[in-house]
Design an enzyme around this catalytic site. Structure first.
Site, PDB file in Angstrom:
ATOM      1  N   GLU A   9     -34.117   4.480  27.731  1.00  0.00           N
ATOM      2  CA  GLU A   9     -33.478   5.445  28.631  1.00  0.00           C
ATOM      3  C   GLU A   9     -34.310   6.716  28.775  1.00  0.00           C
ATOM      4  O   GLU A   9     -34.423   7.284  29.870  1.00  0.00           O
ATOM      5  CB  GLU A   9     -32.071   5.796  28.131  1.00  0.00           C
ATOM      6  CG  GLU A   9     -31.092   4.640  28.105  1.00  0.00           C
ATOM      7  CD  GLU A   9     -30.653   4.186  29.492  1.00  0.00           C
ATOM      8  OE1 GLU A   9     -31.074   4.785  30.491  1.00  0.00           O
ATOM      9  OE2 GLU A   9     -29.877   3.214  29.564  1.00  0.00           O
ATOM     10  N   ARG A  52     -35.879   7.631  32.528  1.00  0.00           N
ATOM     11  CA  ARG A  52     -35.277   8.814  33.159  1.00  0.00           C
ATOM     12  C   ARG A  52     -36.164  10.042  33.023  1.00  0.00           C
ATOM     13  O   ARG A  52     -36.433  10.730  34.015  1.00  0.00           O
ATOM     14  CB  ARG A  52     -33.903   9.098  32.535  1.00  0.00           C
ATOM     15  CG  ARG A  52     -32.875   7.995  32.751  1.00  0.00           C
ATOM     16  CD  ARG A  52     -31.569   8.318  32.038  1.00  0.00           C
ATOM     17  NE  ARG A  52     -30.708   7.140  31.925  1.00  0.00           N
ATOM     18  CZ  ARG A  52     -29.483   7.053  32.441  1.00  0.00           C
ATOM     19  NH1 ARG A  52     -28.972   8.040  33.118  1.00  0.00           N
ATOM     20  NH2 ARG A  52     -28.764   5.953  32.277  1.00  0.00           N
ATOM     21  N   ASP A  81     -32.926  -7.651  32.640  1.00  0.00           N
ATOM     22  CA  ASP A  81     -33.322  -7.349  34.013  1.00  0.00           C
ATOM     23  C   ASP A  81     -34.707  -6.730  34.218  1.00  0.00           C
ATOM     24  O   ASP A  81     -35.601  -7.327  34.818  1.00  0.00           O
ATOM     25  CB  ASP A  81     -32.253  -6.467  34.680  1.00  0.00           C
ATOM     26  CG  ASP A  81     -31.816  -5.274  33.827  1.00  0.00           C
ATOM     27  OD1 ASP A  81     -32.447  -5.001  32.789  1.00  0.00           O
ATOM     28  OD2 ASP A  81     -30.826  -4.617  34.206  1.00  0.00           O
ATOM     29  N   THR A  97     -37.865   1.698  37.312  1.00  0.00           N
ATOM     30  CA  THR A  97     -36.533   1.098  37.356  1.00  0.00           C
ATOM     31  C   THR A  97     -35.424   2.138  37.504  1.00  0.00           C
ATOM     32  O   THR A  97     -34.263   1.781  37.701  1.00  0.00           O
ATOM     33  CB  THR A  97     -36.286   0.212  36.117  1.00  0.00           C
ATOM     34  OG1 THR A  97     -35.192  -0.669  36.357  1.00  0.00           O
ATOM     35  CG2 THR A  97     -36.011   1.059  34.879  1.00  0.00           C
TER      36      THR A  97
END
Length: 577
Positions: free
Chosen positions: A188, A192, A320, A537
């Site tokens: 994360e 981000r 994914d 992503t």
């Protein structure tokens, strides 16, 4: 008047023509010629749009040449385009001559939504990770790194919200501190924070973003210090101490371990320091050693041995983005021999993906199963709705027949994902869906947390096909968000897409991804062109830089990449047209 209408009515009565074969034949000929005429006009319109688009590209190229010439004449060099002060941001925005009036109107509506979301964050949660709109307070979901602020940087920039961008930039320069005693998710934080900062740097040329990206990446690097090179997925930002979550029983997660390549390769290219790239590429080399014939990996991997655990295979949660990055690192390197193995692994995985495709009854919706061992589970996450966009993006690298086959599959899957939304009372999708014989789809987990995956795929399909249907679907989804998720102080998710009961969280990816992809869905192709940018992503656009093995090694050893990249980024202005 009554008899005149009666006389006219006989010409639309089929019996009239059945009794008069010559007139029937004449009517048929008129119909055929009329159809051909309309088809020809549509073809001409399409060709006209293509010509306009090419002419517009040429206009933009000439504008860049003129600007470079004028800059050279005034002796200002490329410095005038850096946008560091914010005064020259508007000067680098280009106008597309083929911009559709409806697209402009819809784009402005999406921009208004971004302003509403951002201003609410500024007012009630400034500097915190995320806003809770119902209670009007900020929460630190990611350790207090200003996740929403960093996630929003490139969205603000692309939308031309320059004042907001500059306020965010000042907070990052003066208040952002990564020295926190917090166990952060490597995944994360990378997608981000590292991705958001690198994208802001690529777009603006402002060094403060690159310096901060290097700071946080250095704190994450010890996570890769494992016997196999497969990283631990959690690390303390102040003290190091990497480890895995207790619920994985010591294993690393596939997506969490294979979704840092874009960001860390980009960081090595921009700093001239090879250590970031080496860490993340060793992961792929380790996985490549035992890559299965179908290219499908389970979601758990042992970081000590590198061995795969018996666990779920999925294009949804925890699987994914591993597959997404195999394709995108190949694109990031400009599809050269240096990144060929990424494409080869991705194509192998696409063979495996085909084995997971099933269709519902009675409506024949295509969907992607999950798999454990040899058993298939008829379940698909909304997260897996990134796959149509990924497949469309990768289809251009195949030969003509394979390309057509995969693009067709992407369109089928996108139709299913759109119906995830259309099948609920709120017209917003649940978190996952199940498929039973005779029943096309049913919501499993029924919350909606403002996810972007379906609109992401609609964006890619619109870019590659030009089919405005995808814009219409995206607009319908946007309107559903406006109706169900917009509140006085931002946007919230739904606890249940059937009842419309709201939650109390504005996820940072709503600003980073959902609104950005919706905005780009109604923007000209010249805004973040896909032959010059690749999205991570978290939807952060990163500049494509051609990779060559020998050049790469030399550049990393003497720092040549860094000034070369900066020069290109500044010359190309806001979007790199």
């Amino acid at each position: 008047m009554r008899s005149g209408r009666s006389s006219a009515r006989r010409y639309v009565n089929p019996a009239y023509y059945l009794k008069r074969p010559k007139r029937l034949a004449l009517l048929f000929i008129v119909f055929v010629f009329g159809t051909l005429f309309v088809w020809d006009r549509q073809t001409l319109v399409h060709e006209h749009e293509e010509v306009l688009y090419k002419l517009n590209e040429e206009v933009i190229r000439l504008q860049n040449l003129i600007e470079e010439f004028e800059t050279g004449q005034t002796g200002q060099g490329v410095k005038g385009k850096e946008n560091v002060s914010g005064k020259s941001i508007n000067a680098s925005r280009k106008m597309d001559v083929s911009d559709d009036p409806i697209d402009i109107q819809r784009r402005e509506k999406v921009k208004d939504a971004m302003i509403h979301a951002w201003s609410s964050y500024e007012r009630y949660a400034w500097g915190h990770d995320e806003l809770q709109p119902q209670s009007k307070n900020g929460v630190d979901s990611f350790g207090g790194l200003g996740a929403t602020l960093i996630d929003s940087l490139d969205t603000l920039y692309i939308m031309g919200l320059d004042e907001q961008f500059q306020r965010a930039r000042e907070w990052i320069a003066n208040s952002l501190d990564f020295n926190k005693n917090y166990d952060a998710s490597v995944f994360e934080t990378t997608i981000r924070v590292v991705g958001g900062l690198l994208s802001a740097y690529d777009l603006s040329g402002d060094e403060v973003f690159l310096e901060k990206a290097k700071d946080i990446a250095d704190r994450l690097l010890p996570a890769w210090n494992t016997p196999s090179g497969i990283p631990y997925n959690v690390i303390n930002l102040a003290h190091g101490n990497p480890h895995n979550p207790g619920w994985t029983r010591g294993d690393s997660i596939l997506a969490d371990s294979g979704t840092e390549q874009l960001e860390f390769i980009a960081l090595s290219q921009r700093t001239g320091d090879p250590k970031y790239q080496q860490k993340v590429e060793n992961v792929i080399l380790e996985l490549k050693k035992t890559f299965p014939p179908d290219g499908l990996l389970p979601i758990y991997i042992n970081p000590h041995s590198g061995m795969r655990s018996h666990s779920t295979i999925t294009f949804g949660a925890m699987g994914d983005s591993f597959y997404e990055y195999l394709l995108k690192v190949w694109i990031q390197g400009n599809k050269t021999a240096a990144v060929k193995h990424y494409r080869e692994m991705w194509e192998t995985s696409m063979k495996g993906l085909l084995s997971l495709v099933r269709r519902t009854t009675p409506s024949s919706f295509a969907y992607l199963c999950e798999k454990i061992g040899s058993s298939l589970i008829d379940k698909m996450d909304e997260l897996a709705c990134f796959a149509p966009g990924m497949i469309a993006l990768g289809s251009t690298g195949f030969g003509p027949e394979e390309s057509k086959k995969f693009l067709s599959l992407a369109e089928e899957l996108a139709w299913t994902c759109y119906n995830f939304y259309q099948s609920t009372p709120t017209k917003l999708a649940g978190e996952n869906y199940f498929f039973n014989s005779g029943q096309d789809m049913s919501v499993g987990t029924s919350w909606n947390i403002l996810r972007p995956e379906t609109v992401e795929s609609l964006f890619y399909l619109w870019r590659f096909t030009g089919n405005k249907t995808y814009q219409e679907w995206g607009w319908n989804i946007f309107q559903a968000f406006e109706k169900n998720s917009r509140v006085e102080s931002g946007y919230v998710g739904l606890k249940d897409v059937n009842t419309g009961i709201k939650d109390n969280m504005m996820q940072s990816f709503f600003l980073a991804e959902t609104l950005k992809y919706l905005y780009l869905l109604f923007s000209p192709r010249s805004v973040i062109p896909l032959d010059e940018w690749v999205f991570n992503t978290e939807a952060h656009p990163i500049k494509i830089i051609t990779r060559q093995d020998q050049v790469e090694k030399q550049g990393q050893s003497n720092g040549q990449h860094k000034p070369e990249f900066k020069s290109r980024a500044r010359k190309e202005g806001r979007f790199g047209n």
